[in-house]
Design a protein around this motif. Structure first.
Motif, PDB file in Angstrom:
ATOM      1  N   PRO A 220       0.843  -1.204   0.000  1.00 24.12           N
ATOM      2  CA  PRO A 220       0.000   0.000   0.000  1.00 24.12           C
ATOM      3  C   PRO A 220       0.872   1.245   0.000  1.00 24.12           C
ATOM      4  N   MET A 221       0.413   2.282  -0.646  1.00 30.37           N
ATOM      5  CA  MET A 221       1.179   3.523  -0.755  1.00 30.37           C
ATOM      6  C   MET A 221       0.558   4.608   0.126  1.00 30.37           C
ATOM      7  N   ALA A 222       1.390   5.593   0.501  1.00 37.19           N
ATOM      8  CA  ALA A 222       0.934   6.756   1.275  1.00 37.19           C
ATOM      9  C   ALA A 222       0.169   6.331   2.524  1.00 37.19           C
ATOM     10  N   ILE A 223       0.794   5.462   3.315  1.00 41.03           N
ATOM     11  CA  ILE A 223       0.094   4.904   4.474  1.00 41.03           C
ATOM     12  C   ILE A 223       0.391   5.652   5.773  1.00 41.03           C
ATOM     13  N   GLY A 224       1.230   6.670   5.727  1.00 41.07           N
ATOM     14  CA  GLY A 224       1.533   7.387   6.958  1.00 41.07           C
ATOM     15  C   GLY A 224       2.389   8.608   6.702  1.00 41.07           C
ATOM     16  N   HIS A 225       2.846   9.220   7.770  1.00 35.65           N
ATOM     17  CA  HIS A 225       3.684  10.408   7.685  1.00 35.65           C
ATOM     18  C   HIS A 225       4.824  10.305   8.694  1.00 35.65           C
ATOM     19  N   TYR A 226       5.875  11.055   8.430  1.00 33.81           N
ATOM     20  CA  TYR A 226       6.983  11.102   9.379  1.00 33.81           C
ATOM     21  C   TYR A 226       7.494  12.530   9.475  1.00 33.81           C
ATOM     22  N   ARG A 227       8.214  12.792  10.541  1.00 35.02           N
ATOM     23  CA  ARG A 227       8.844  14.099  10.731  1.00 35.02           C
ATOM     24  C   ARG A 227      10.155  13.894  11.483  1.00 35.02           C
ATOM     25  N   LYS A 228      11.223  14.505  10.974  1.00 34.34           N
ATOM     26  CA  LYS A 228      12.502  14.464  11.674  1.00 34.34           C
ATOM     27  C   LYS A 228      12.556  15.620  12.673  1.00 34.34           C
ATOM     28  N   PHE A 229      12.924  15.285  13.901  1.00 31.74           N
ATOM     29  CA  PHE A 229      13.038  16.284  14.952  1.00 31.74           C
ATOM     30  C   PHE A 229      14.505  16.670  15.152  1.00 31.74           C
ATOM     31  N   ASN A 230      14.700  17.816  15.749  1.00 31.06           N
ATOM     32  CA  ASN A 230      16.055  18.211  16.136  1.00 31.06           C
ATOM     33  C   ASN A 230      16.546  17.329  17.280  1.00 31.06           C
ATOM     34  N   TRP A 231      17.849  17.158  17.337  1.00 34.21           N
ATOM     35  CA  TRP A 231      18.489  16.395  18.415  1.00 34.21           C
ATOM     36  C   TRP A 231      19.652  17.231  18.934  1.00 34.21           C
ATOM     37  N   ALA A 232      19.607  17.581  20.201  1.00 34.53           N
ATOM     38  CA  ALA A 232      20.671  18.404  20.778  1.00 34.53           C
ATOM     39  C   ALA A 232      22.011  17.677  20.657  1.00 34.53           C
ATOM     40  N   PRO A 233      23.030  18.328  20.125  1.00 36.20           N
ATOM     41  CA  PRO A 233      24.306  17.634  19.874  1.00 36.20           C
ATOM     42  C   PRO A 233      25.003  17.162  21.139  1.00 36.20           C
ATOM     43  N   GLU A 234      24.646  17.724  22.297  1.00 39.06           N
ATOM     44  CA  GLU A 234      25.288  17.301  23.543  1.00 39.06           C
ATOM     45  C   GLU A 234      24.824  15.923  24.013  1.00 39.06           C
ATOM     46  N   ILE A 235      23.672  15.469  23.509  1.00 37.52           N
ATOM     47  CA  ILE A 235      23.054  14.254  24.049  1.00 37.52           C
ATOM     48  C   ILE A 235      23.593  13.007  23.357  1.00 37.52           C
ATOM     49  N   LYS A 236      24.022  12.054  24.169  1.00 34.75           N
ATOM     50  CA  LYS A 236      24.412  10.736  23.673  1.00 34.75           C
ATOM     51  C   LYS A 236      23.571   9.675  24.377  1.00 34.75           C
ATOM     52  N   ALA A 237      23.477   8.514  23.746  1.00 27.04           N
ATOM     53  CA  ALA A 237      22.661   7.423  24.275  1.00 27.04           C
ATOM     54  C   ALA A 237      23.555   6.305  24.798  1.00 27.04           C
ATOM     55  N   ILE A 238      23.262   5.866  26.002  1.00 30.58           N
ATOM     56  CA  ILE A 238      23.960   4.732  26.604  1.00 30.58           C
ATOM     57  C   ILE A 238      23.001   3.548  26.577  1.00 30.58           C
ATOM     58  N   ALA A 239      23.377   2.500  25.873  1.00 32.21           N
ATOM     59  CA  ALA A 239      22.554   1.291  25.806  1.00 32.21           C
ATOM     60  C   ALA A 239      23.174   0.228  26.707  1.00 32.21           C
ATOM     61  N   ILE A 240      22.445  -0.169  27.738  1.00 33.93           N
ATOM     62  CA  ILE A 240      22.881  -1.229  28.648  1.00 33.93           C
ATOM     63  C   ILE A 240      22.159  -2.501  28.215  1.00 33.93           C
ATOM     64  N   ILE A 241      22.916  -3.496  27.786  1.00 30.28           N
ATOM     65  CA  ILE A 241      22.334  -4.680  27.149  1.00 30.28           C
ATOM     66  C   ILE A 241      22.555  -5.901  28.039  1.00 30.28           C
ATOM     67  N   PRO A 242      21.537  -6.316  28.796  1.00 27.64           N
ATOM     68  CA  PRO A 242      21.679  -7.509  29.638  1.00 27.64           C
ATOM     69  C   PRO A 242      21.823  -8.773  28.792  1.00 27.64           C
ATOM     70  N   ASP A 243      22.488  -9.760  29.366  1.00 28.57           N
ATOM     71  CA  ASP A 243      22.733 -11.009  28.642  1.00 28.57           C
ATOM     72  C   ASP A 243      21.583 -11.997  28.822  1.00 28.57           C
ATOM     73  N   PHE A 244      20.382 -11.550  28.524  1.00 28.41           N
ATOM     74  CA  PHE A 244      19.244 -12.456  28.444  1.00 28.41           C
ATOM     75  C   PHE A 244      18.227 -11.841  27.492  1.00 28.41           C
ATOM     76  N   VAL A 245      17.267 -12.634  27.106  1.00 27.63           N
ATOM     77  CA  VAL A 245      16.299 -12.213  26.092  1.00 27.63           C
ATOM     78  C   VAL A 245      14.905 -12.172  26.702  1.00 27.63           C
ATOM     79  N   VAL A 246      14.155 -11.136  26.360  1.00 25.43           N
ATOM     80  CA  VAL A 246      12.730 -11.075  26.686  1.00 25.43           C
ATOM     81  C   VAL A 246      11.962 -11.250  25.383  1.00 25.43           C
ATOM     82  N   PRO A 247      11.348 -12.412  25.157  1.00 21.57           N
ATOM     83  CA  PRO A 247      10.583 -12.595  23.918  1.00 21.57           C
ATOM     84  C   PRO A 247       9.499 -11.528  23.786  1.00 21.57           C
TER      85      PRO A 247
END
Length: 213
Positions: free
Chosen positions: A55-82
């Motif tokens: 299907p075509m034209a099924i939604g919309h998107y918008r890019k937001f600003n991201w403050a350059p000072e902000i970084k993301a820390i991903a803590i990845i536990p060694d187990f899975v949640v299905p």
């Protein structure tokens, strides 16, 4: 049916999306043999079944600003949640108060993350949740404690913290002391007998690209 994932992968950066209301035939499950889609030798078999037109034209998107000072820390536990388990613990309905709580914060968060310098108190409060984290904490040992003791008041550099999607990865946004923040969260998981790895990430603003040799 996940425009948030698709748009972020295609366009890159900090992206918001929504789907239009689709016709029943557009959301109906359609399957064809992989041999019809994959090239030889794994496929290349003409089954006579053709892939459905998307299907075509099924939604919309918008890019937001991201403050350059902000970084993301991903803590990845060694187990899975299905994913099925993470969905099954969610309630069938929510109170009006909890829905309003989340909508108010979701409306504010894009502006908060795009403002420079970042406001720790605003971002931390805008990342609070009553729709999924309270229910999924039973699947992730240590989540309750992590969300309670990791705040901008107790951890310099921290902006906000949440469960990443269905989990079990924890997402922390910060401007400094990244290793210190990661170590504190990992220590809490370790007290529950869970080992982790962590990564320091930034938005991939370019999105999908095509490289020609």
């Amino acid at each position: 049916r996940h425009p948030d994932n698709v748009a972020a992968s295609l366009f890159g950066g900090f992206v918001g999306t929504y789907l239009n209301e689709l016709k029943p035939e557009d959301v109906a499950r359609k399957e064809i043999p992989l041999s019809e889609v994959l090239p030889a030798p794994a496929g290349g078999v003409d089954t006579g079944i053709r892939p459905p037109e998307p299907p075509m034209a099924i939604g919309h998107y918008r890019k937001f600003n991201w403050a350059p000072e902000i970084k993301a820390i991903a803590i990845i536990p060694d187990f899975v949640v299905p994913t099925a388990n993470a969905r099954n613990v969610l309630p069938q309905s929510y109170s009006r108060e909890d829905v309003v709580f989340n909508l108010q914060r979701a409306a504010l968060l894009p502006a908060a993350l795009g403002s420079s310098p970042p406001d720790p108190d605003m971002i931390f409060l805008a990342m609070q949740d009553k729709v999924h984290q309270p229910y999924r904490k039973t699947l992730i040992p240590g989540l309750t404690e992590i969300l309670q003791f990791m705040t901008p008041a107790t951890q310099p550099g921290l902006l906000g913290i949440c469960l990443s999607g269905a989990g079990p990865t924890i997402l922390a946004l910060a401007t400094e002391r990244f290793t210190e923040i990661a170590d504190r969260i990992i220590a809490q998981f370790a007290s529950n007998g869970i080992s982790c790895q962590w990564k320091l990430l930034e938005p991939a603003h370019d999105g999908a690209t095509v490289a020609y040799n």
